[in-house]
Design an enzyme around this catalytic site. Structure first.
Site, short mmCIF file in Angstrom:
data_model
loop_
_atom_site.label_atom_id
_atom_site.label_comp_id
_atom_site.label_asym_id
_atom_site.label_seq_id
_atom_site.Cartn_x
_atom_site.Cartn_y
_atom_site.Cartn_z
N ILE A 295 0.85 -1.29 0.41
CA ILE A 295 0.10 -0.07 0.16
C ILE A 295 1.02 0.82 -0.46
CG2 ILE A 295 -1.85 -1.10 1.15
CD1 ILE A 295 -0.88 -0.20 4.00
N GLU A 297 4.92 3.04 0.38
CA GLU A 297 6.47 3.54 -0.32
C GLU A 297 7.08 3.93 1.86
OE1 GLU A 297 8.53 0.34 -2.25
OE2 GLU A 297 10.21 0.91 -0.91
N GLY A 298 7.60 3.11 2.09
CA GLY A 298 8.30 4.38 3.60
C GLY A 298 9.38 3.78 3.20
N GLU A 299 10.55 5.13 4.28
CA GLU A 299 11.78 4.77 3.76
C GLU A 299 12.18 3.47 4.19
OE1 GLU A 299 13.54 7.50 3.03
OE2 GLU A 299 15.77 6.61 3.81
N PHE A 300 11.77 3.01 5.03
CA PHE A 300 12.51 1.33 5.16
C PHE A 300 12.76 0.44 4.47
CE2 PHE A 300 11.12 3.15 9.85
CZ PHE A 300 12.44 3.99 9.67
N GLU A 302 9.22 -1.39 1.91
CA GLU A 302 7.31 -1.79 0.93
C GLU A 302 6.73 -1.29 2.73
OE1 GLU A 302 8.22 -4.70 -1.37
OE2 GLU A 302 7.78 -3.06 -3.08
N VAL A 303 5.76 -1.04 2.48
CA VAL A 303 4.02 -0.78 3.62
C VAL A 303 3.31 -2.27 3.24
CG1 VAL A 303 2.66 -0.02 5.51
CG2 VAL A 303 4.90 1.71 4.54
N LYS A 321 5.10 -2.70 7.94
CA LYS A 321 6.12 -1.96 7.55
C LYS A 321 7.10 -2.58 7.78
CE LYS A 321 5.49 2.65 9.00
NZ LYS A 321 6.56 4.18 10.13
N ASP A 414 8.19 16.58 12.89
CA ASP A 414 7.95 16.47 11.26
C ASP A 414 6.74 16.56 10.84
OD1 ASP A 414 8.23 15.86 8.81
OD2 ASP A 414 9.33 14.43 8.76
#
Ligand code: AMP
Length: 500
Positions: A295, A297-300, A302-303, A321, A414
């Site tokens: 669902i 794309e996170g920094e770490f 795929e989500v 995550k 943030d």
């Protein structure tokens, strides 16, 4: 002695809990089996026995049936409940007492309760002041009261008032007239039932004839009042002069009113970050987790959307995550940090952590699933579809989550619509606790690159210039989020460059 009870389960409606379990598989060959329920109230990791206000029906010990009702729990509080099975020989031999694994219950909003015990505190010929017993509340439950009143026999011409305190003063009433009043409490779960009608009567009209004694009393009263006013005037002038001589530098207003709650624990103090994670999160068995589709794309990494089925619990939809296999040290550290921090928060406007998988690869952070995804994209895709009231209510949710974070001394740094997630019912929850994007890639140029990355458009001037991040700079970012929300996800400062 018997073995431990099995599969302790619960249902929670408002602050009313129902606990049930299955009998032990081994009764010890006896027929005198009973159960005892232990209740603890927890704040982060420290737990203490529940107070006397928590009431068990039929009782907390000597139970013969495998179920108990618990009342008197506090809103926004965590509890654990453990159930022990006993029989006539429990505690006599070397065999240990056997208690089922404790269940963790996070109580949310209080259900509204019926208001009672009305007291007439004051009345005259045109007003009535009435107070009533507030429901027992020791925590920050948001309760308000709705008062409906009308002249006796004139029910169709009623008036409704909303109040935050358990008392009301009705004014502009007719003299010597009976009024009927009903009150109900309202919590975020909705309104409760109305109280039975209460009748109060205003005093007969004042005839205007004053006795000599009353006149003397009034003269003295007026003189005393003038004296008090004079005294107050002189006192205020002196105070004013003093204040001019010594200006008040504490203009933030933060420290004076701040409610001190236990600050969150960061990962830095831990030599081994995995230990920190263990303390504040639940390690899940990977076989309980099913990954379905990507669902985001996170920094770490795929989500995923997926599901979680814990033993004895219903399957729930979750977001997963993952930490990509090519992770750097700093990504690994930030990933664990995000889970550790999230695991310490418990608030309806903060994304809830279900657990982590750190002992298998890929590592996973499993959170509640937010059907409408990130707020910025959601608003852009639904431009003009929401009323100002809906938009402001989203902001109110974010403000509530941020207040909770600041009360725990957590500075987000943030806060932006992209880091708010939205549920199916448009509830907004604050997420992204890892600061990862600030430290890592940033294709969009959202995070300025020189001298440490900062989301320039969202950041307060003192934070950009001097790196001073505080709850006050989070409040600045909240202002930008208000702008984003009310403009349906426009980019703050439009086409201006970060430098401009
Ligand atoms: P993040 O790394 O937290 O920024 O997540 C990247 C993207 O994944 C977000 O922008 C969302 O679209 C999606 N996402 C992350 N967490 C959730 C969640 N709990 N529920 C639904 N979508 C999520």
């Amino acid at each position: 002695p018997p073995s431990a009870p099995r599969n302790v389960s619960f249902s929670l409606i408002g602050t009313q809990l129902n606990l049930w379990w299955q009998p032990p598989s081994d009764h010890g060959g006896r027929k005198d089996l009973t159960y005892t329920v232990f209740c603890q109230r927890c704040h982060f990791l420290s737990c203490e026995p529940c107070e006397a206000g928590v009431i068990f029906s039929p009782s907390a010990s000597g139970l013969t049936k495998p179920a108990v009702d618990v009342d008197g729990l506090e809103a926004y509080t965590n509890y654990t409940f453990a159930v022990e099975a006993r029989n006539g020989v429990s505690g006599m031999g070397p065999a240990p007492q056997r208690t089922a694994p404790a269940v963790w219950v996070a109580v949310g909003h209080a259900a509204p309760v019926t208001v009672s015990q009305f007291v007439l505190t004051q009345r005259d010929d045109s007003s009535l002041s009435v107070s009533w017993l507030a429901p027992r509340q020791r925590s920050r439950t948001s309760v308000e009261y709705e008062v409906m009143f009308f002249e006796k026999g004139e029910e169709a011409r009623y008036t409704v008032k909303h109040l935050l305190e358990p008392n009301v003063t009705l004014t502009d009433l007719q003299p010597d007239t009976a009024y009927l009043l009903r009150v109900r409490s309202i919590t975020p779960l909705g309104p409760g039932p109305y109280s039975p009608e209460q009748e109060f009567r205003t005093l007969p009209p004042d005839t205007g004839a004053l006795s000599g004694g009353v006149i003397v009393t009034i003269i003295f009263g007026v003189l005393l009042f003038i004296g008090l006013l004079l005294g107050l005037f002189i006192f205020c002038r002196k105070q004013g002069r003093r204040r001019q001589a010594r200006p008040d530098y504490n203009t933030s207003g933060f420290d004076r009113e701040k409610v001190w709650l236990k600050p969150y624990v960061d990962l830095q103090p831990y030599d081994d970050p995995s230990r920190g994670v263990l303390e504040f999160t639940k390690e899940l068995n990977v076989s309980c987790v099913t990954m379905e589709n990507v669902i985001g794309e996170g920094e770490f990494g795929e989500v995923y959307r997926g599901s979680l089925r814990l033993p004895g619990k219903e399957r729930i939809v979750v977001a997963i995550k993952t930490l990509k296999s090519t992770y750097s040290d700093s990504q690994w550290w930030n990933f664990l940090r995000e889970a550790t921090i999230m695991g310490q928060f418990n608030h309806p406007n903060i994304v809830r952590l279900e657990g982590v998988v750190t002992k298998r690869r890929p590592m996973m952070i499993i959170t509640e699933y937010m059907e409408n995804g990130a707020l910025d994209t959601f608003l852009r895709e639904n431009e003009e579809k929401f009323s100002p009231v809906q938009l402001v209510s989203m902001l109110q949710g974010i403000a509530s989550g941020m207040t909770y974070l600041s009360e725990h001394n957590y500075v987000h740094r943030d806060l932006a619509a992209r880091n708010i997630l939205v549920t199916r019912s448009l509830q907004c929850k604050v997420s992204d606790f890892g600061l990862s994007r600030i430290l890592e890639n940033d294709a969009e140029g959202t995070y300025e690159t020189k001298g440490g990355k900062i989301p320039i458009r969202w950041t307060a001037p003192e934070a950009i210039a001097h790196r001073i991040f505080t709850s006050a700079s989070d409040v600045w970012s909240f202002g930008i989020v208000m702008w984003e929300v009310l403009s349906f996800g426009d980019k703050p400062y439009g086409n201006m460059t970060n430098q401009e």
